[in-house]
Design an enzyme around this catalytic site. Structure first.
Site, PDB file in Angstrom:
ATOM      1  N   ASP A  13      -5.593   2.358  -6.238  1.00  0.00           N
ATOM      2  CA  ASP A  13      -5.688   1.040  -5.604  1.00  0.00           C
ATOM      3  C   ASP A  13      -7.012   0.813  -4.883  1.00  0.00           C
ATOM      4  O   ASP A  13      -7.079   0.104  -3.878  1.00  0.00           O
ATOM      5  CB  ASP A  13      -4.518   0.827  -4.611  1.00  0.00           C
ATOM      6  N   LYS A  16     -10.205  -1.121  -8.571  1.00  0.00           N
ATOM      7  CA  LYS A  16     -10.829  -0.884  -9.886  1.00  0.00           C
ATOM      8  C   LYS A  16     -10.763  -2.130 -10.770  1.00  0.00           C
ATOM      9  O   LYS A  16     -11.738  -2.511 -11.411  1.00  0.00           O
ATOM     10  CB  LYS A  16     -10.119   0.289 -10.598  1.00  0.00           C
ATOM     11  N   GLY A  40      -1.405  -0.818 -11.219  1.00  0.00           N
ATOM     12  CA  GLY A  40      -1.365  -2.251 -10.942  1.00  0.00           C
ATOM     13  C   GLY A  40      -2.774  -2.655 -10.571  1.00  0.00           C
ATOM     14  O   GLY A  40      -3.262  -2.281  -9.514  1.00  0.00           O
ATOM     15  N   HIS A  41      -3.462  -3.345 -11.460  1.00  0.00           N
ATOM     16  CA  HIS A  41      -4.867  -3.713 -11.239  1.00  0.00           C
ATOM     17  C   HIS A  41      -4.940  -5.219 -10.994  1.00  0.00           C
ATOM     18  O   HIS A  41      -4.673  -6.015 -11.894  1.00  0.00           O
ATOM     19  CB  HIS A  41      -5.719  -3.296 -12.445  1.00  0.00           C
ATOM     20  N   GLN A 222      -5.065   4.925 -11.508  1.00  0.00           N
ATOM     21  CA  GLN A 222      -4.801   5.848 -10.393  1.00  0.00           C
ATOM     22  C   GLN A 222      -6.132   6.272  -9.750  1.00  0.00           C
ATOM     23  O   GLN A 222      -7.082   5.527  -9.798  1.00  0.00           O
ATOM     24  CB  GLN A 222      -3.976   7.069 -10.848  1.00  0.00           C
TER      25      GLN A 222
HETATM   26  P1  GDP Z   1      -6.665  -1.075  -8.401  1.00  0.00           P
HETATM   27  O1  GDP Z   1      -5.342  -0.478  -8.739  1.00  0.00           O
HETATM   28  O2  GDP Z   1      -7.692  -0.036  -8.113  1.00  0.00           O
HETATM   29  O3  GDP Z   1      -7.138  -2.081  -9.404  1.00  0.00           O
HETATM   30  O4  GDP Z   1      -6.453  -1.862  -7.022  1.00  0.00           O
HETATM   31  P2  GDP Z   1      -5.198  -2.821  -6.648  1.00  0.00           P
HETATM   32  O5  GDP Z   1      -5.350  -4.092  -7.360  1.00  0.00           O
HETATM   33  O6  GDP Z   1      -3.917  -2.097  -6.778  1.00  0.00           O
HETATM   34  O7  GDP Z   1      -5.428  -2.967  -5.087  1.00  0.00           O
HETATM   35  C1  GDP Z   1      -6.576  -3.507  -4.548  1.00  0.00           C
HETATM   36  C2  GDP Z   1      -6.182  -4.729  -3.718  1.00  0.00           C
HETATM   37  O8  GDP Z   1      -7.272  -5.147  -2.932  1.00  0.00           O
HETATM   38  C3  GDP Z   1      -5.824  -5.944  -4.549  1.00  0.00           C
HETATM   39  O9  GDP Z   1      -4.911  -6.735  -3.836  1.00  0.00           O
HETATM   40  C4  GDP Z   1      -7.160  -6.665  -4.696  1.00  0.00           C
HETATM   41  O10 GDP Z   1      -7.004  -8.062  -4.927  1.00  0.00           O
HETATM   42  C5  GDP Z   1      -7.758  -6.418  -3.346  1.00  0.00           C
HETATM   43  N1  GDP Z   1      -9.216  -6.287  -3.306  1.00  0.00           N
HETATM   44  C6  GDP Z   1     -10.063  -5.742  -4.206  1.00  0.00           C
HETATM   45  N2  GDP Z   1     -11.323  -5.702  -3.706  1.00  0.00           N
HETATM   46  C7  GDP Z   1     -11.261  -6.229  -2.470  1.00  0.00           C
HETATM   47  C8  GDP Z   1     -12.229  -6.438  -1.426  1.00  0.00           C
HETATM   48  O11 GDP Z   1     -13.395  -6.109  -1.534  1.00  0.00           O
HETATM   49  N3  GDP Z   1     -11.770  -6.994  -0.265  1.00  0.00           N
HETATM   50  C9  GDP Z   1     -10.471  -7.365  -0.085  1.00  0.00           C
HETATM   51  N4  GDP Z   1     -10.116  -7.894   1.075  1.00  0.00           N
HETATM   52  N5  GDP Z   1      -9.543  -7.166  -1.034  1.00  0.00           N
HETATM   53  C10 GDP Z   1      -9.931  -6.608  -2.202  1.00  0.00           C
HETATM   54  P1  IMO Z   2      -3.599   2.187  -9.787  1.00  0.00           P
HETATM   55  O1  IMO Z   2      -4.158   2.310 -11.193  1.00  0.00           O
HETATM   56  C1  IMO Z   2      -1.630   4.076  -6.416  1.00  0.00           C
HETATM   57  C2  IMO Z   2       1.289   7.217  -7.305  1.00  0.00           C
HETATM   58  C3  IMO Z   2       2.747   6.938  -7.008  1.00  0.00           C
HETATM   59  C4  IMO Z   2       3.225   8.335  -6.704  1.00  0.00           C
HETATM   60  C5  IMO Z   2       2.437   9.190  -7.690  1.00  0.00           C
HETATM   61  C6  IMO Z   2       3.192   9.513  -8.967  1.00  0.00           C
HETATM   62  O2  IMO Z   2      -3.038   0.840  -9.488  1.00  0.00           O
HETATM   63  O3  IMO Z   2      -4.578   2.660  -8.800  1.00  0.00           O
HETATM   64  P2  IMO Z   2       3.901   8.152 -11.119  1.00  0.00           P
HETATM   65  O4  IMO Z   2       4.630   6.848 -11.262  1.00  0.00           O
HETATM   66  O5  IMO Z   2       2.552   8.149 -11.713  1.00  0.00           O
HETATM   67  O6  IMO Z   2       4.732   9.306 -11.563  1.00  0.00           O
HETATM   68  O7  IMO Z   2       3.721   8.328  -9.527  1.00  0.00           O
HETATM   69  O8  IMO Z   2       1.288   8.453  -8.002  1.00  0.00           O
HETATM   70  N1  IMO Z   2       0.643   6.219  -8.183  1.00  0.00           N
HETATM   71  C7  IMO Z   2      -0.252   5.311  -7.751  1.00  0.00           C
HETATM   72  N2  IMO Z   2      -0.695   5.039  -6.500  1.00  0.00           N
HETATM   73  N3  IMO Z   2      -2.143   3.416  -7.467  1.00  0.00           N
HETATM   74  C8  IMO Z   2      -1.727   3.697  -8.722  1.00  0.00           C
HETATM   75  O9  IMO Z   2      -2.313   3.161  -9.817  1.00  0.00           O
HETATM   76  C9  IMO Z   2      -0.704   4.661  -8.904  1.00  0.00           C
HETATM   77  N4  IMO Z   2      -0.063   5.161  -9.978  1.00  0.00           N
HETATM   78  C10 IMO Z   2       0.748   6.117  -9.519  1.00  0.00           C
HETATM   79  O10 IMO Z   2       2.883   6.069  -5.914  1.00  0.00           O
HETATM   80  O11 IMO Z   2       2.817   8.707  -5.408  1.00  0.00           O
HETATM   81 MG    MG Z   3      -3.354  -0.594  -8.074  1.00  0.00          MG
END
Ligand code: GDP
Ligand code: IMO
Ligand code: MG
Length: 420
Positions: A13, A16, A40-41, A222
């Site tokens: 998270d 990316k 979840g991107h 991840q």
């Molecule tokens: P990912 O899994 O690495 O793609 O990241 P996620 O989407 O799960 O989580 C990142 C969260 O931060 C999402 O809600 C994005 O919309 C938000 N986000 C990404 N970059 C920024 C930033 O620079 N500032 C803020 N405030 N939010 C951001």
């Molecule tokens: P993105 O791509 C954050 C965590 C789960 C758990 C562990 C194992 O959005 O960054 P799994 O379902 O893979 O067996 O879970 O890994 N986890 C993540 N945490 N971002 C993710 O993906 C994750 N994918 C798995 O919360 O701790």
């Molecule tokens: Mg994510």
């Protein structure tokens, strides 16, 4: 050409998806190499907020090919939901999405096994996203898995039933109530959806693209601290989230990897169980969670929050061979009176900068403290407007890691980005 890899350096998270979306116009091919719908991107543009799980984050641009690589595991049910919600935004995925024949399928019974295994672990549970990731990769390495290519074979149903029976036998080990059949109609509908897409030998496609001078970006899921080999085992996911995973998850040689972009948040989060040395269990942690909207994009769970951990970051940089750093969510740190960075761990009375075998051995973290800044950064689009104290923070991280921070993200929207 060489393929560039973009991946997370923390516990996932890191933002990316947003960065891949921003960089997509510079590339011809965007490809996911591991993980599955546990990811979840989130992308934001033109007032649209969208979360992708299996599909690469390049699909909202025109002119690129997006490939789901062999290292990915696909749940047809979630895949179909994803394609339907993308179609609602007016995007025709058919010409721009290719799927590897060798990607493995997540069965309904894999999801049930994931849930049964977590329930049996009780308080020692991993905090899995319950998407069936672990059991699917277990069947892959156990050489029992079902792959996308199998859906084209005449005996697909026999193969499915064979694996399902194995899972039913395994489920006898657990005291767990389940119903596979109620999930099967949706699953087979998802298989029909998969059949609508171009199924490819993606290793040939990607190597061919590279040889033809096309620019390829590999999108990690991840983060490094969740890597099956180098993460905080056993509280990890079941795939190699690191740059080496791009080689095995796409079929490209190490010599064909170009830049390795490491994405990190200006602080740290983790969702699920497991050690987290800089975790803040106080109001400051709560403030980070609220300001950063730190709730899981896949499960909605509150993310655990803490200060930036340079020990873990440097370890991730080493394992991945990172060449450039991208920092996200610096805007969230505005208005904090002070900001801390972990520069060492206290392990058995000694301060170390070396990640221990078991992160639970860390008794406490050593911090370096910075003065905060008051300015709202979400409208900043010029590096001259970065507050001095944020510049000091950035320069400290650059000095400690020996790498340039070439992108600073200052908000969730595609436009909120600063190049340095
Ligand atoms: P990912 O899994 O690495 O793609 O990241 P996620 O989407 O799960 O989580 C990142 C969260 O931060 C999402 O809600 C994005 O919309 C938000 N986000 C990404 N970059 C920024 C930033 O620079 N500032 C803020 N405030 N939010 C951001
Ligand atoms: P993105 O791509 C954050 C965590 C789960 C758990 C562990 C194992 O959005 O960054 P799994 O379902 O893979 O067996 O879970 O890994 N986890 C993540 N945490 N971002 C993710 O993906 C994750 N994918 C798995 O919360 O701790
Ligand atoms: Mg994510």
């Amino acid at each position: 050409m060489k393929a560039d890899v973009l991946l997370g350096l923390q516990w996932g998270d890191e933002g990316k998806g947003k960065i891949v979306d921003v960089l997509t116009p510079k590339y011809d091919v965007i490809t996911r190499f591991q993980g599955g719908p546990n990811a979840g991107h989130s992308l934001e543009f033109n007032q649209i907020k969208h979360v992708l799980h299996t599909i690469p984050s390049g699909v909202f641009h025109d002119g690129q090919v997006n490939i789901i690589g062999n290292g990915v595991v696909i749940d047809p049910v979630i895949f179909k939901k994803e394609t339907e919600s993308i179609a609602k935004l007016g995007v025709n995925l058919i010409p721009k999405l290719f799927i590897s024949r060798k990607a493995h399928l997540i069965l309904p019974s894999h999801r049930i096994l994931d849930a049964a295994s977590e329930a049996a672990k009780g308080i020692t549970k991993i905090g899995s996203t319950l998407k069936g990731i672990g059991p699917t990769y277990m069947d892959k390495t156990g050489r029992n898995g079902l792959r996308v290519g199998d859906i084209l074979s005449a005996d697909f149903l026999d193969k499915y039933n064979h694996l399902k029976k194995k899972h039913i036998d395994l489920l006898r080990l657990y005291d767990f109530v389940y119903n596979i059949e109620e999930q099967e109609a949706q699953w087979f509908a998802g298989i029909e959806e998969l059949r609508r897409y171009t199924i490819v030998d993606s290793e040939f496609e990607i190597n061919h693209f590279l040889s033809a001078g096309k620019k390829v970006l590999a999108e990690g899921a991840q983060g490094t601290m969740l890597d099956i080999d180098f993460g905080s085992y056993p509280f990890v996911t079941s795939s190699n989230t690191i740059s080496a995973g791009a080689c095995t998850g796409l079929g490209i040689a190490p010599t064909r990897i170009g830049e390795v972009f490491g994405v990190f948040k200006a602080y740290c989060t983790r969702v699920g169980s497991g050690p987290f040395p800089t975790e803040l269990l106080d109001e400051t942690g709560e403030r980070l969670r609220q300001k950063g909207h730190e709730f899981g994009a896949t499960t909605g769970r509150p993310r655990r929050c803490g200060w930036l951990d340079l020990v873990a970051l440097k370890y991730s940089i080493m394992i991945n061979g990172v060449t450039q750093l991208f920092m996200t969510k610096a805007d969230v740190l505005s208005e904090f009176e002070y900001i801390k960075v972990c520069t060492g761990y206290n392990v058995n009375g000694h301060i170390t900068e070396r990640l221990p075998y078991d992160l639970n051995e860390v008794d406490s973290a050593e911090y370096f403290e910075f003065k905060g800044w008051d300015k709202d950064l979400t409208q900043v689009d010029n590096k001259e407007d970065i507050p001095d104290n944020l510049n000091k923070y950035i320069q400290f991280i650059e000095k400690e890691t020996g790498l340039p921070i070439t992108i600073v993200s200052l908000g969730p929207d595609r436009k909120q980005i600063l190049y340095r």
